[in-house]
Scaffold this motif. Structure first.
Motif, PDB file in Angstrom:
ATOM      1  N   TYR A 152      40.588  45.798  46.026  1.00 21.05           N
ATOM      2  CA  TYR A 152      40.772  47.365  46.419  1.00 21.05           C
ATOM      3  C   TYR A 152      41.284  47.990  45.247  1.00 21.05           C
ATOM      4  CZ  TYR A 152      43.419  51.047  49.049  1.00 21.05           C
ATOM      5  OH  TYR A 152      43.668  52.140  49.447  1.00 21.05           O
ATOM      6  N   VAL A 153      42.276  47.682  44.426  1.00 20.76           N
ATOM      7  CA  VAL A 153      42.796  48.561  43.182  1.00 20.76           C
ATOM      8  C   VAL A 153      41.367  49.074  42.464  1.00 20.76           C
ATOM      9  CG1 VAL A 153      43.972  48.666  41.253  1.00 20.76           C
ATOM     10  CG2 VAL A 153      45.137  47.874  43.434  1.00 20.76           C
ATOM     11  N   LEU A 154      40.657  48.153  42.006  1.00 18.95           N
ATOM     12  CA  LEU A 154      39.515  48.655  41.231  1.00 18.95           C
ATOM     13  C   LEU A 154      38.451  49.347  42.065  1.00 18.95           C
ATOM     14  CD1 LEU A 154      38.635  45.249  39.679  1.00 18.95           C
ATOM     15  CD2 LEU A 154      39.443  47.212  38.564  1.00 18.95           C
ATOM     16  N   SER A 155      38.230  49.221  43.322  1.00 24.49           N
ATOM     17  CA  SER A 155      37.516  50.053  44.057  1.00 24.49           C
ATOM     18  C   SER A 155      38.032  51.362  44.182  1.00 24.49           C
ATOM     19  CB  SER A 155      37.181  49.687  45.472  1.00 24.49           C
ATOM     20  OG  SER A 155      38.142  49.534  46.195  1.00 24.49           O
ATOM     21  N   GLN A 156      39.397  51.399  44.374  1.00 20.57           N
ATOM     22  CA  GLN A 156      40.074  52.763  44.543  1.00 20.57           C
ATOM     23  C   GLN A 156      39.899  53.595  43.160  1.00 20.57           C
ATOM     24  OE1 GLN A 156      40.048  53.383  47.832  1.00 20.57           O
ATOM     25  NE2 GLN A 156      41.975  54.716  47.048  1.00 20.57           N
ATOM     26  N   SER A 157      40.161  52.788  41.867  1.00 21.67           N
ATOM     27  CA  SER A 157      39.940  53.516  40.767  1.00 21.67           C
ATOM     28  C   SER A 157      38.695  53.962  40.515  1.00 21.67           C
ATOM     29  CB  SER A 157      40.359  52.413  39.582  1.00 21.67           C
ATOM     30  OG  SER A 157      40.061  53.030  38.364  1.00 21.67           O
ATOM     31  N   ILE A 158      37.626  53.207  40.646  1.00 20.35           N
ATOM     32  CA  ILE A 158      36.382  53.546  40.382  1.00 20.35           C
ATOM     33  C   ILE A 158      35.978  54.816  41.462  1.00 20.35           C
ATOM     34  CG2 ILE A 158      33.872  53.009  40.759  1.00 20.35           C
ATOM     35  CD1 ILE A 158      34.866  50.193  39.827  1.00 20.35           C
ATOM     36  N   THR A 159      36.266  54.845  42.558  1.00 22.02           N
ATOM     37  CA  THR A 159      35.873  55.693  43.724  1.00 22.02           C
ATOM     38  C   THR A 159      36.839  57.213  43.194  1.00 22.02           C
ATOM     39  OG1 THR A 159      35.755  54.180  45.326  1.00 22.02           O
ATOM     40  CG2 THR A 159      36.321  56.395  45.900  1.00 22.02           C
ATOM     41  N   THR A 160      37.737  57.047  42.830  1.00 23.67           N
ATOM     42  CA  THR A 160      38.720  58.143  42.245  1.00 23.67           C
ATOM     43  C   THR A 160      38.124  58.900  41.158  1.00 23.67           C
ATOM     44  OG1 THR A 160      40.594  57.419  43.149  1.00 23.67           O
ATOM     45  CG2 THR A 160      40.860  59.059  41.479  1.00 23.67           C
ATOM     46  N   ARG A 161      37.551  58.076  40.295  1.00 22.48           N
ATOM     47  CA  ARG A 161      37.100  58.790  38.957  1.00 22.48           C
ATOM     48  C   ARG A 161      35.578  59.250  39.202  1.00 22.48           C
ATOM     49  NH1 ARG A 161      37.192  53.750  35.412  1.00 22.48           N
ATOM     50  NH2 ARG A 161      36.047  54.905  33.723  1.00 22.48           N
ATOM     51  N   LEU A 162      34.920  58.651  40.149  1.00 27.58           N
ATOM     52  CA  LEU A 162      33.612  59.175  40.692  1.00 27.58           C
ATOM     53  C   LEU A 162      33.800  60.255  41.242  1.00 27.58           C
ATOM     54  CD1 LEU A 162      31.473  55.952  41.661  1.00 27.58           C
ATOM     55  CD2 LEU A 162      30.959  57.671  39.822  1.00 27.58           C
ATOM     56  N   PHE A 194      45.372  28.902  48.890  1.00 26.17           N
ATOM     57  CA  PHE A 194      43.945  29.620  49.213  1.00 26.17           C
ATOM     58  C   PHE A 194      44.395  31.011  49.812  1.00 26.17           C
ATOM     59  CE2 PHE A 194      40.710  30.685  52.246  1.00 26.17           C
ATOM     60  CZ  PHE A 194      39.654  30.845  51.549  1.00 26.17           C
ATOM     61  N   SER A 195      45.289  31.089  50.534  1.00 28.83           N
ATOM     62  CA  SER A 195      45.687  32.419  51.203  1.00 28.83           C
ATOM     63  C   SER A 195      46.253  33.376  50.338  1.00 28.83           C
ATOM     64  CB  SER A 195      46.800  31.989  52.091  1.00 28.83           C
ATOM     65  OG  SER A 195      46.516  31.244  53.187  1.00 28.83           O
ATOM     66  N   ILE A 196      47.132  32.865  49.250  1.00 30.62           N
ATOM     67  CA  ILE A 196      47.592  33.575  48.234  1.00 30.62           C
ATOM     68  C   ILE A 196      46.104  34.003  47.271  1.00 30.62           C
ATOM     69  CG2 ILE A 196      48.945  33.840  45.753  1.00 30.62           C
ATOM     70  CD1 ILE A 196      50.764  31.832  47.312  1.00 30.62           C
ATOM     71  N   THR A 197      45.324  33.267  46.918  1.00 31.87           N
ATOM     72  CA  THR A 197      44.216  33.575  46.122  1.00 31.87           C
ATOM     73  C   THR A 197      43.254  34.919  46.905  1.00 31.87           C
ATOM     74  OG1 THR A 197      44.185  31.225  45.360  1.00 31.87           O
ATOM     75  CG2 THR A 197      42.097  32.754  45.070  1.00 31.87           C
ATOM     76  N   VAL A 198      43.173  34.504  48.192  1.00 31.41           N
ATOM     77  CA  VAL A 198      42.393  35.620  48.926  1.00 31.41           C
ATOM     78  C   VAL A 198      43.040  36.841  49.115  1.00 31.41           C
ATOM     79  CG1 VAL A 198      41.760  36.334  51.246  1.00 31.41           C
ATOM     80  CG2 VAL A 198      41.274  33.893  50.528  1.00 31.41           C
ATOM     81  N   ILE A 199      44.368  36.948  49.055  1.00 30.91           N
ATOM     82  CA  ILE A 199      45.201  38.320  49.126  1.00 30.91           C
ATOM     83  C   ILE A 199      45.236  39.135  47.953  1.00 30.91           C
ATOM     84  CG2 ILE A 199      47.545  39.188  49.262  1.00 30.91           C
ATOM     85  CD1 ILE A 199      48.090  37.076  51.811  1.00 30.91           C
ATOM     86  N   VAL A 200      45.410  38.061  46.778  1.00 34.86           N
ATOM     87  CA  VAL A 200      45.463  38.652  45.450  1.00 34.86           C
ATOM     88  C   VAL A 200      43.980  39.297  44.897  1.00 34.86           C
ATOM     89  CG1 VAL A 200      45.303  38.206  43.075  1.00 34.86           C
ATOM     90  CG2 VAL A 200      47.395  37.342  44.539  1.00 34.86           C
ATOM     91  N   SER A 201      42.881  38.349  45.465  1.00 38.75           N
ATOM     92  CA  SER A 201      41.427  38.682  44.980  1.00 38.75           C
ATOM     93  C   SER A 201      41.278  40.215  46.073  1.00 38.75           C
ATOM     94  CB  SER A 201      40.694  37.826  45.708  1.00 38.75           C
ATOM     95  OG  SER A 201      40.877  36.505  44.626  1.00 38.75           O
ATOM     96  N   CYS A 202      41.627  40.153  47.294  1.00 39.07           N
ATOM     97  CA  CYS A 202      41.454  41.481  47.932  1.00 39.07           C
ATOM     98  C   CYS A 202      42.210  42.579  47.231  1.00 39.07           C
ATOM     99  CB  CYS A 202      41.810  41.121  49.671  1.00 39.07           C
ATOM    100  SG  CYS A 202      40.781  40.084  50.403  1.00 39.07           S
ATOM    101  N   SER A 203      43.330  42.561  46.673  1.00 34.89           N
ATOM    102  CA  SER A 203      44.288  43.432  46.264  1.00 34.89           C
ATOM    103  C   SER A 203      43.576  43.700  44.913  1.00 34.89           C
ATOM    104  CB  SER A 203      45.551  42.914  45.988  1.00 34.89           C
ATOM    105  OG  SER A 203      46.230  42.703  47.278  1.00 34.89           O
TER     106      SER A 203
END
Length: 140
Positions: free
Chosen positions: A75-85, A63-72
């Motif tokens: 974060y990467v997707l939001s950074q990508s979208i934010t940078t492009r926007l 569960f901890s690994i899943t939460v960490i991977v999901s958050c990562s």
């Protein structure tokens, strides 16, 4: 075993004798077997308890690994979208301010933001062409 008529006082010692001869040894054997089974059951319950603890630990780690991977990933997707926007917003702001010399936006992702980048580039080129046409007409 008992044949004939017996009085109560005669039967009791005979029953006691049969009990001591036959039933008591059987009771002792059954008690020994029961004690062994109780000890084995305690061992099995302890083993099951350890197994459950291991399963709980494994679930907690996964569960901890899943939460960490999901958050990562989020974060990467939001950074990508934010940078492009942010890049799209900067170019659109320059065009809105009249600066048509901004570099074209290169976005090959194929999603909606790439379509928006293409539209902004086309708008910028159309405005440049329109201003060029106006300059040509007014210069004549």
């Amino acid at each position: 075993m008992l044949k004939g008529d017996y009085r109560y006082s005669e039967v009791i010692p005979m029953v006691r004798s049969y009990f001591d001869s036959y039933l008591f040894p059987l009771e002792t054997i059954l008690d020994d077997i029961t004690s062994a089974e109780v000890a084995n059951s305690s061992h099995v319950v302890g083993s099951l308890s350890d197994s459950f603890k291991t399963i709980e630990y494994t679930i907690a780690v996964l569960f901890s690994i899943t939460v960490i991977v999901s958050c990562s990933v989020a974060y990467v997707l939001s950074q990508s979208i934010t940078t492009r926007l942010t890049r799209l917003e900067q170019v659109a702001q320059k065009v809105a301010d009249g600066d048509l010399s901004a570099d074209s936006i290169v976005d090959k992702s194929g999603d909606e933001l790439a379509s928006l980048a293409t539209s902004i580039n086309r708008m910028q080129q159309s405005l440049l062409s329109l201003i060029g046409s106006i300059n040509t007409v007014t210069g004549e």
